[in-house]
Scaffold this motif. Structure first.
Motif, short mmCIF file in Angstrom:
data_model
loop_
_atom_site.label_atom_id
_atom_site.label_comp_id
_atom_site.label_asym_id
_atom_site.label_seq_id
_atom_site.Cartn_x
_atom_site.Cartn_y
_atom_site.Cartn_z
N LYS A 162 -6.52 1.97 -4.95
CA LYS A 162 -5.47 1.51 -4.03
C LYS A 162 -5.33 -0.01 -4.11
CE LYS A 162 -4.76 4.54 -0.22
NZ LYS A 162 -5.07 4.97 1.11
N VAL B 6 -1.83 -1.75 -4.98
CA VAL B 6 -1.12 -2.60 -4.03
C VAL B 6 -1.08 -4.05 -4.51
CG1 VAL B 6 -1.08 -3.44 -1.64
CG2 VAL B 6 -1.76 -1.08 -2.13
N THR C 214 3.57 6.32 0.88
CA THR C 214 2.48 5.33 0.87
C THR C 214 1.58 5.51 2.08
OG1 THR C 214 4.30 3.84 0.32
CG2 THR C 214 2.09 2.91 0.37
#
Lengths: 791, 252
Positions: A558, A562, A611
């Motif tokens: 993640k 991101v 998301t």
């Protein structure tokens, strides 16, 4: 994975708090209006309970309530069966679980009969003397074999028998093996164990918040989530209304994984009923009666070998003392049955046991959980066979180890996790060779002779074992990066001093490339994590550790996803370094994990559908079976034949527990395990008389080894990585205490080789050894081929 | 646990037999005895206060039943005690035989089961404590017997009446005697500091050290009106003078 943290002896995160008194233990819980509990416990081991007169106790100032079984109404019921019997063909299993307060009958000394709730523990204990119990003593069931005889008093009349279970497992054909055998060795063995004697006794505190309709329970349990689930059901609450906290716990060692103890079940109930917080803390004497323990087995075992000392088959039949109840099913005796096979190739195995109810405190796993018994039998049979054949103790083991390319190795019987007993990996010979070197085996004859010239008797022993670890069902973990850059890890199992706060932090810190001191681990709080089973069977680091790793890896993904978006590069260009995510080719272009976490949780605007906010992931690890750890223990003892006093001079442990997360923690586990093993071999024994009375319910008479009795263990580690989990971990929590009795027996016989003695019983005491020596015929000095033939 | 041995009283067998079954005598002799009454023919009930080593003194209720009595040679006893610290149950045999010049040798053998807390933490001391209690008890019994016999010969010495239990007009008077085994709280025998500092009773009746005089029930409770008495005892507590009539003629 090994690098910055994993594989390093990182100092423990939790020690500062523990050493400065900032750690919460259950007895530290003090709440306004809190009441205290004491229990009336049965003096008799077996009796009909006619009546309990609590009227005088109720009159005593400061006593708020006194409860007996009748007062519990529908809440009174036998506890759940925690471990159902494994699906073994032809198994006989009779269930009888403990009750919160004795109703018509008491079945062991110390069984709770009444609960006094008062303003202080002092008052509660004084009130115990006010209560009059009318009990009619019954004949006591003490002997395992007699318990199954026709005239034995029946402890559970509804069962009609004192047989708790009968299990037979077999593979191959032992009878045929015996036919072909050149050597057959058979003996009766007695193996007894004792109390776990954790430094912290059990305690339970509970508060019912009637306004919030929430129950909080502090409990010294190794399994907070199952306790939460069970108590919620019993109290008629939703699981989400109950929070169980196992804060810092001063040692578990097994008895704290026993669940739904009477006190655990009654304290929250009383808190709800009285509308005030209630606490019970066990004192040491109570611990001997109120907390479970492990005890003895009697084995009639036989081994058939060829002329070279290769095992052709083993037959073993034993009685197992399960105590007054069997809530933990057959975990302990199945472990004995399975672990007996050890690291050896055993073509035929005929194994049978009978678990027997007795009028003694209930038996549930204590560190080792029955493995000791099986290992003792196997190792002793090998030693006796070696003596007959004329080879050394080391050599007979060499000749019988499962060879390295024979893995996974299927023994074709069922293990305690209901899976076939399959060793996933192992490499046993090198461990033996290392242990021989470390204990200075080859030089020992000279060392022994030199000592003898000084009038000292030394003996040496070497033994081998395997240990099934890291079993399922599963554990889970949630890893969260918080806006300040610190990482929070939550997992469901509990910690009793193993160092989980550090080991799990190391795993996560490595995966995310953050400072290990910036990783906060929370265990044992059902509010923090909702799913899991508990700390037992050397599985904590393996199963929960693997879950932490899996969750951390997901968080890492993640982070990369991101940060790539925010830094406007491809994901492949992102690297994690020291708490930041940065572009590999342009390290100045970076963002801290904390800022990233904040950015990933916007308060305004839209997001790409699908998301998840923040940098948080939960993962579970559930192996379909455990991984097999193994080890070799070698020991040198000194014995005084006149006083029958013995002491451990040198102790070597070579263990294979897969990859090490933290070598220092592993060493601690092994050293502590060895201390308990030495206790089991020579010091500790729970002595019951024929009337089921425990005769040594205090440390004045139940002897624990001191630091003077336990040598520093020399350790060597080997690594055959476990294929069952990514990190290659195996468990090590119980390794130190499993083969100690067997090693001690072999070394004693070696030190006393000019006496014709056989050690077929553990624990031994100086008194027993003295009697053995007194009655033993002498033989020509040092004719024990175990030390002569050093092949 | 087995407690056995023998003890010689300087009193004739018939006296010993009688006094051994007299609760008033026993309550003074038994270490820690606070109360002992007859509840039937050969059955007794009472309370004793005893501690063992680390187990602090507590009150135990005591039930004794005599059976198989073969006067004056032997009898059997069933014993039951119960308290917050546990229980004991068992049986004992007592045999009396003549010894020398008007003496009696008592042989006793008790087989007791001990249970509860006291079994769990008093184990190492139980044997010694049992022996000590037995010895002190028998010595005290012996003194009490001698005292009674002397008194029965006509109250020869005034000093015997001071500070010792005496029966006057049916009521027990005086504090407990100087027998220092009252409220027997026997510490670790090895340390040698048992609270009883005097093993011989002192005629001036001072209780030794911290052992307090135990309350002794008035004799009126010794025999309940409805229950039969052991042989040889009148239904009302006998004044001192009548002790004569209970002794075989020719007893010194």
């Amino acid at each position: 994975m090994s690098g910055r943290y994993v594989g390093q002896s990182v100092s423990r995160n939790e020690d500062a708090r523990l050493l400065t008194g900032h750690a919460l233990f259950v007895d530290d819980v003090r709440l306004e209006g809190m009441l205290h509990v004491a229990f009336v416990r049965s003096d008799h081991a077996h009796a009909i309970l006619h009546s309990v007169d609590v009227s005088a106790a109720l009159e005593r100032p400061g006593v708020v309530a006194v409860y007996t079984a009748a007062d519990l109404g529908d809440y009174w019921r036998p506890g759940p069966l925690l471990v159902p019997p494994p699906p073994i063909e032809g198994i006989v299993f009779n269930q009888a679980t403990q009750v919160p307060l004795a109703k018509d009958r008491v079945r062991h000394a110390g069984e709770p009969i009444a609960m006094v709730v008062a303003e202080s523990r002092y008052i509660a204990e004084d009130a115990l003397a006010d209560i009059v119990v009318d009990a009619e003593p019954l004949e006591v069931v003490a002997d395992l074999e007699a318990a199954l005889g026709p005239d034995a008093p029946i402890i559970h009349p509804q069962l009609g028998t004192n047989l708790a279970a009968h299990v037979v497992q077999r593979h191959g054909d032992y009878a045929a093996a015996k036919e072909r055998a050149a050597v057959v060795v058979s003996r009766r063995f007695h193996y007894d164990r004792g109390a776990s004697a954790a430094i912290e006794n059990r305690a339970v505190a509970a508060r019912w918040d009637a306004q919030a309709q929430e129950m909080t329970i502090w409990d010294t349990t190794q399994a907070p989530i199952p306790i939460r689930n069970g108590l919620a059901a019993m109290l008629g609450l939703m699981q989400s209304q109950v929070r169980v906290v196992a804060p810092f716990v001063g040692g578990g060692f097994g008895p704290k994984i026993m669940m739904f103890y009477p006190e655990e079940v009654l304290v929250p109930w009383a808190a709800m009923k009285l509308g005030r917080p209630v606490k019970w803390t066990e004192d040491r004497q109570e611990n001997f009666y109120a907390t479970t323990q492990e005890r003895g087995q009697v084995h009639d075992a036989e081994m058939a070998l060829d002329a070279d000392g290769r095992i052709l088959g083993i037959q073993d039949s034993f009685f197992h003392d399960t105590g007054a109840y069997d809530p933990y099913g057959l975990t302990v005796p199945i472990n004995s049955q399975c672990t007996l096979l050890g690291p050896y190739d055993v073509p035929s195995y005929e194994a049978e046991f009978r678990a027997v109810f007795t009028n003694r405190i209930t038996v549930t796993p204590v560190r080792g959980a029955g493995r000791q018994h099986g290992v003792f039998v196997m190792e002793r049979l090998l030693d006796l066979a070696a003596r007959e054949i004329g080879i050394s103790a080391a050599e007979i083991r060499r000749r019988n180890y499962i060879v390295q390319d024979d893995f996974p190795h299927d023994h074709k019987i069922l293990f305690q996790d209901f899976q076939p007993l399959v060793y996933d990996s192992g490499n046993y010979r090198p461990a033996l060779e290392t242990a021989l070197e470390l204990i200075r085996w080859d030089a020992f004859p000279a060392e022994k002779a030199a000592a003898a010239a000084e009038g000292r008797r030394l003996g040496i022993g070497i033994v081998s074992y395997v240990e099934g670890t890291g079993i399922g069902p599963y554990e889970g973990a949630r890893v969260t990066v918080e806006p300040n850059g610190r990482v929070r890890v939550a997992t469901g199992l509990g910690t009793q001093g193993q160092g989980h706060y550090t080991a799990f932090a190391q795993i996560v810190a490595e995966a995310l490339d953050v400072d290990v001191e910036n990783v906060n681990v929370v265990t044992g709080d059902t509010r923090e994590f909702n799913w899991g089973t508990g700390t037992f069977a050397s599985r904590g680091a393996v199963v929960a550790g693997s879950a932490c790793h899996a969750a951390a890896v997901k968080v890492r993904e993640k982070v990369i996803e991101v940060s790539a978006r925010i830094l406007n590069v491809n994901e492949g260009e992102i690297e994690l370094s020291n708490g930041t995510a940065r572009v590999r080719s342009n390290p100045g272009h970076s963002i801290t994990l904390g800022d990233l976490a904040m950015r990933a949780n916007p308060l305004r605007g839209g997001v790409t559908p699908g998301t998840e906010p923040g940098l948080e992931c939960t993962a579970y690890f559930g192996p379909d079976r455990g991984s097999t750890a193994s080890g070799v223990h070698a020991v040198v003892v000194e014995v005084d034949a006149e006083t029958a006093m013995a002491r451990f001079l040198r102790y070597v442990v070579v263990h294979d527990c897969g990859k090490l997360i933290n070598p220092m923690l592993v060493e601690g586990q092994v050293q502590g395990g060895v201390a308990q093993g030495i206790g089991n071999a020579w010091f500790e024994k729970l002595v019951y008389d024929d009337n089921g009375q425990l005769m040594n319910a205090s440390f004045a008479d139940y002897l624990l080894p001191t630091s003077l009795d336990v040598p520093d263990v020399s350790m060597s580690h080997r690594e055959t990585p476990a294929p069952m989990n990514t990190l290659g971990l195996k468990g090590v929590g119980e390794a130190g205490c499993i083969p100690t009795g067997a090693a001690f027996a072999q070394a004693l016989e070696d030190a006393l080789s000019d006496y014709d003695i056989e050690v077929t019983e553990i624990p031994l005491s100086p008194n027993q050894l003295f009697e053995m020596l007194r009655h033993a015929p002498r033989r020509a000095a040092n004719t024990n081929p175990g030390t002569e033939a050093r092949a | 646990m087995i407690v056995d041995g023998e003890f010689t009283f300087s009193a004739p067998r018939h006296s010993v037999w009688t006094l051994l079954q007299d609760p008033d005598v026993l309550v003074k002799a038994m270490p820690g005895a606070q109360r002992l009454i007859t509840t039937g023919d050969g059955t007794y009930e009472g309370t004793v206060r005893i501690g063992v080593g680390p187990v602090t003194a507590a009150q135990w209720t005591l039930f004794v039943a005599l059976h198989d009595r073969d006067e004056p040679k032997r009898y059997m006893m069933k014993v039951d005690t119960k308290g917050p610290l546990g229980f004991t149950r068992g049986s004992a045999s007592v045999e009396l035989s003549d010894e020398g010049e008007g003496g009696t040798t008592m042989r006793y053998h008790a087989d007791l089961q001990i249970g509860g807390k006291v079994a769990g933490i008093g184990q190492r001391l139980l044997d010694q404590v049992a022996k000590q209690l037995t010895r002190k008890g028998l010595e005290a019994l012996s003194r009490e017997m001698e005292l009674r016999l002397k008194l029965s010969l006509g109250g020869a010495s005034a000093s015997f009446a001071v500070g010792t239990s005496a029966v006057v007009d049916g009521e027990l008077v005086g504090a407990a005697d100087g027998d220092a085994v009252d409220d027997a709280e026997i510490q670790n025998p090895e340390s040698g500091d048992a609270p009883e500092s005097a093993t011989a009773s002192s005629a001036d009746g001072d209780a030794a050290g911290d052992t307090a005089a135990h309350p002794v029930e008035p004799l009126a409770e010794v025999a309940s009106p409805d229950s039969p008495l052991p042989p040889g005892l009148a239904s009302d507590p006998a004044p001192v003078d009548d002790l004569d009539s209970r002794l075989p003629p020719g007893t010194v």
